[in-house]
Design an enzyme around this catalytic site. Structure first.
Site, PDB file in Angstrom:
ATOM      1  N   GLU A  49       0.971  -1.209  -0.113  1.00 59.01           N
ATOM      2  CA  GLU A  49      -0.003  -0.099  -0.133  1.00 59.01           C
ATOM      3  C   GLU A  49       0.959   1.217   0.025  1.00 59.01           C
ATOM      4  OE1 GLU A  49      -0.571  -2.768   1.947  1.00 59.01           O
ATOM      5  OE2 GLU A  49      -2.769  -3.215   1.885  1.00 59.01           O
ATOM      6  N   PHE A 111     -11.788  -7.342  13.383  1.00 66.70           N
ATOM      7  CA  PHE A 111     -10.746  -7.620  12.641  1.00 66.70           C
ATOM      8  C   PHE A 111     -10.341  -6.533  11.609  1.00 66.70           C
ATOM      9  CE2 PHE A 111      -9.258  -9.953   8.656  1.00 66.70           C
ATOM     10  CZ  PHE A 111      -7.851 -10.260   9.197  1.00 66.70           C
ATOM     11  N   GLN A 112      -9.094  -6.289  11.496  1.00 69.99           N
ATOM     12  CA  GLN A 112      -8.475  -5.351  10.640  1.00 69.99           C
ATOM     13  C   GLN A 112      -9.172  -4.003  10.903  1.00 69.99           C
ATOM     14  OE1 GLN A 112      -8.305  -6.925   6.665  1.00 69.99           O
ATOM     15  NE2 GLN A 112      -6.272  -7.562   6.883  1.00 69.99           N
ATOM     16  N   LYS A 161     -17.432  -0.723   5.188  1.00 70.84           N
ATOM     17  CA  LYS A 161     -18.162  -1.645   4.345  1.00 70.84           C
ATOM     18  C   LYS A 161     -19.520  -1.477   3.976  1.00 70.84           C
ATOM     19  CE  LYS A 161     -17.254  -6.421   2.961  1.00 70.84           C
ATOM     20  NZ  LYS A 161     -16.849  -7.690   3.278  1.00 70.84           N
ATOM     21  N   MET A 481      24.311   9.178   3.515  1.00 68.94           N
ATOM     22  CA  MET A 481      24.239  10.604   4.000  1.00 68.94           C
ATOM     23  C   MET A 481      24.424  10.473   5.591  1.00 68.94           C
ATOM     24  SD  MET A 481      23.721  13.444   3.349  1.00 68.94           S
ATOM     25  CE  MET A 481      22.965  14.390   1.936  1.00 68.94           C
TER      26      MET A 481
END
Lengths: 579, 176
Positions: A49, A111-112, A161, A481
């Site tokens: 993602e 969940f999630q 959802k 760096m």
């Protein structure tokens, strides 16, 4: 006609002019993905993602359009976070859609489930949780409006959802009516009185300098700003974000200012009596020690965000407004003033000569070698081979600064780099987004061996969609760096910066379905670049094995003032010393 | 920038969309940018879709200016105004429960209640609960005087404020 939330969303995106989406499916967005194949929107499945967010960001930066990304709830949303923060701090218009658990389960630790709007609130311009499908269309409309107007930024829309499943009326004509947000009315036009004052100050200053920021690029004011510099004889400096506003070979252009800015740019700022800051925010990487930044200068500060004015440096003439709209008013005023004041050129001449002498006396410099590949040499060669016309994306670190110093850009939006957040892992997915947005251009990601490993999985995405990006890994086997800082400020105590153990990038890229190339000697650089340029159906990654301990110079030490730069040695054997 | 100039309390009034995220954004602004809020009060206005937030923040002029500007950036915010130097009505509600075990104490509390125009709103065998509305100084003074009695528990609302009508201007000043 009744449509499901998912259908409303996809139709609304079409009406917003969206063509490409970068995303990753999951449980909470199943209904959206179920409808996606029936929509003309082209979806790119990234491999993470974060890649989706950076790709949407890269797409937005090169096209000027709003970038769009999708992710599911929970880990999908949290994986977007770095990408969204990267876009937000660089004022890039991105709208992110995340799924969430159904409304009746919110707050249940389902969940999630995460509190996505809570997590992303500090890193977005605005965000929404849509609780009712009837509000969906209006919310999408507002999201795009907020993302692309005023100071552009990131808007996240969280979609439970059930909201994507339920039905609601959707009227296209109604959707096309203008957005009304009663509490959001960005100021776009500059105050006419202030613009007159600014023009007078510009005409009467002896040692003016332009300090050009990313706002000039994003508002499309580049040509107007360059024109003003030409009309009024003003040397130009730019920030990392503003670099592409000015053609790199323009005689008035001094290059980047700030921590790794050129000697001429930094000295011009320090000695100026008038700084004209446009679309810039006096960031710490630009100013160095703030109290000693341009000590004798008055400041004209043009910015669309009034909160940036006076935040770090007092503005004597503040102008709130869109850089382009302000420049459209300011340029004619400056022209008038200049025409009135003929002896003006004579007065400026001394200043221009002085600035030029700095540029000639202390140019960017590195010790050339025919034994080892110098990283700066790779950038110069990429510039040559691409005729200076490639869109360059970068990761973060030494290679990023060398790009800023050595790739002389020709047109606006040509550089895609994480300036504010400094996000390693940005370059590859941003290049994918950039190439999707500008398929007509060569897109070159210049990365480091550390940065590349942070999002190298996205090479697979490029293979999947035959996106022929080029990637140059400036491979010094170090987190360069960090090593440079440890070298200069921590007595060479190199702690956790060795990347001696790393994959064979050539084999790795081949395994992912791309083309892997390598150059280990200076003579090979040009040939390998030409080979890469000839490939146009797959991503190519070139592993440039470069000088391990090359440092980026000039460098303003942290806490130092801009004139306290550490300069390169210019070939003298003595170690680099501050002037 | 000279930031050593005087730190003082500012009273800032904010009109905002009555939405859950709006208040969260305002509070997060203070924590993420390191500003201090002394008190914060949220309530409806004459328009139920708009809330008025009145906050007291301490800082020098530069910090307060930044707070005001940053507040204005928030999408859900309509108007922000620093009322500190305006002619204004400025009130705070205090509820305090004090010990009154002896008749002398009872008498002293009643005397203070009368002087300050407060009210005893709840009584038990050995406590009085007093309600007082006033500006911050009055509330502070009352608390100072009542402290020796022994405060059991107290609650303050924080300040709410409104510009005086006679000043010839209402909340005014559109969000920039």
């Amino acid at each position: 006609m009744k449509l499901s939330g998912a259908e409303i969303l996809l139709r609304a995106l079409e009406l917003e002019g969206v063509e490409k989406i970068f995303g990753y499916p999951g449980g909470a967005v199943l209904d959206i993905y179920d409808r996606l194949p029936f929509s003309p929107l082209k979806h790119y499945l990234t491999r993470h993602e974060q890649g989706a967010a950076h790709a949407a960001d890269g797409y937005a930066r090169v096209t000027g359009k709003v970038g769009v990304c999708f992710a599911t709830s929970g880990p999908g949303a949290t994986n977007l976070v770095t990408g969204l923060a990267t876009a937000q701090i660089d004022s890039v218009p991105v709208v992110a859609f995340t799924g969430n658990v159904p409304t009746f389960m919110i707050g249940n630790d389902a969940f999630q489930e995460v509190d996505t709007v809570g997590i992303t609130r500090p890193i977005t311009k605005h965000n929404f949780l849509v609780k009712d499908v009837k509000e969906l269309a209006d919310t999408v409309k507002k999201a795009f409006h907020i993302a692309r107007t005023g100071r552009p930024g990131v808007v996240l829309v969280d979609l439970p959802k059930d909201v994507t499943r339920e039905l609601a009326d959707f009227f296209e004509e109604e959707y096309k009516t203008p957005v009304q947000i009663r509490s959001y009315k960005p100021v776009l036009k500059g105050h006419p009185g202030q613009i007159k004052r600014a023009a007078k100050a510009i005409a009467s200053a002896e040692r003016p300098v332009l300090y050009i920021g990313g706002g000039v690029v994003s508002s499309g004011a580049s040509d107007l700003v360059v024109k003003m510099a030409e009309v009024a004889n003003i040397p130009m400096t730019a920030t990392l974000m503003g670099l592409t506003a000015v053609p790199g070979n323009h005689p008035f252009f001094l290059g980047m200012l700030g921590m790794h800015g050129t000697y001429a740019a930094n000295m011009a700022i320090q000695e100026s009596d008038l700084i004209i800051a446009i679309g810039a925010r006096f960031d710490d990487r630009v100013t160095g020690k703030l109290s000693e930044f341009a000590p004798n200068a008055k400041v004209i500060h043009i910015d669309i965000d009034s909160a940036e004015i006076g935040k770090n440096r007092h503005a004597d003439i503040p102008i709130v407004g869109d850089a382009k709209l302000v420049m459209e008013e300011l340029l004619p005023e400056v022209e008038k003033q200049v025409a009135k004041n003929r002896e003006f050129y004579a007065a400026r001449e001394k200043w221009i000569l002085k600035v030029r002498s700095w540029k000639e006396r202390y140019p960017l410099w590195y010790e050339p070698s025919d034994r080892v590949i110098k990283p700066q040499f790779v950038i110069e060669k990429i510039w040559e081979v691409t005729k200076g016309e490639a869109i360059i994306t970068t990761d973060v670190g030494q290679h990023q600064m060398w790009v800023a110093q050595y790739y002389r850009f020709r047109f606006p939006r040509q550089l895609v780099t994480s300036g504010g957040l400094g996000t390693m892992g940005f370059g590859v997915p941003a290049a994918i987004g950039a190439k999707v947005g500008r398929p007509d251009k060569t897109v070159f990601c210049i990365s480091g061996d550390g940065s590349f490993q942070m999002n190298m999985q996205e090479i697979v995405t490029a293979v999947h969609y035959n996106i022929p990006i080029k990637v140059a890994i400036i491979n010094n086997g170090f987190l360069g760096m960090v090593r440079q800082w440890q070298g200069i400020f921590y007595q060479k105590n190199y702690s956790q910066v060795h990347l001696d153990v790393q994959p064979d990038f050539v084999k790795l890229v081949e395994a992912m379905g791309g083309v892997g190339l390598r150059a280990t000697k200076p003579v090979e650089v040009e040939a390998v670049l030409k080979e890469a340029m000839a490939i146009d159906d797959r991503p190519v990654v070139i592993d440039f094995i470069v000088d391990r301990e090359e440092d980026v110079f000039p460098m303003v030490p942290p806490g130092g003032a801009l004139h306290e730069m550490i300069l390169p040695s210019y070939g003298k054997k003595k170690e680099k010393k501050a002037v | 920038m000279d930031r050593k100039c005087d730190q003082r309390k500012h009273i800032i009034s904010v009109l905002v969309e009555n939405q859950p995220g709006a208040l969260a954004r305002i509070i997060e602004l203070f924590s993420s940018r390191g500003y201090n809020i002394e008190s914060l009060n949220v309530g409806h206005t004459e328009d139920p879709s708009i809330s008025r937030i009145t906050m007291v923040a301490k800082g020098d002029e530069h910090t307060i200016e930044q707070i005001v500007k940053q507040l204005r950036r928030i999408i859900d915010v309509f108007k922000v105004r620093d009322l500190t130097d305006k002619k204004k009505l400025d009130r705070e509600l205090l509820i305090v429960r004090v010990n009154v075990e002896t008749p002398e104490k009872k008498e002293e509390v009643m005397r203070l209640v009368e002087i300050f125009g407060a009210q005893v709103v709840d009584v038990s065998k050995d406590t009085y609960t007093v309600e007082l509305t006033g500006d911050e100084d009055q509330v502070d003074a009352f608390l100072e005087l009542i402290k020796p009695m022994g405060i059991r528990e107290m609650a303050r609302t924080g300040r709410v404020a409104m510009v005086r009508a006679l000043q010839g201007e209402t909340f005014g000043e559109q969000k920039e």
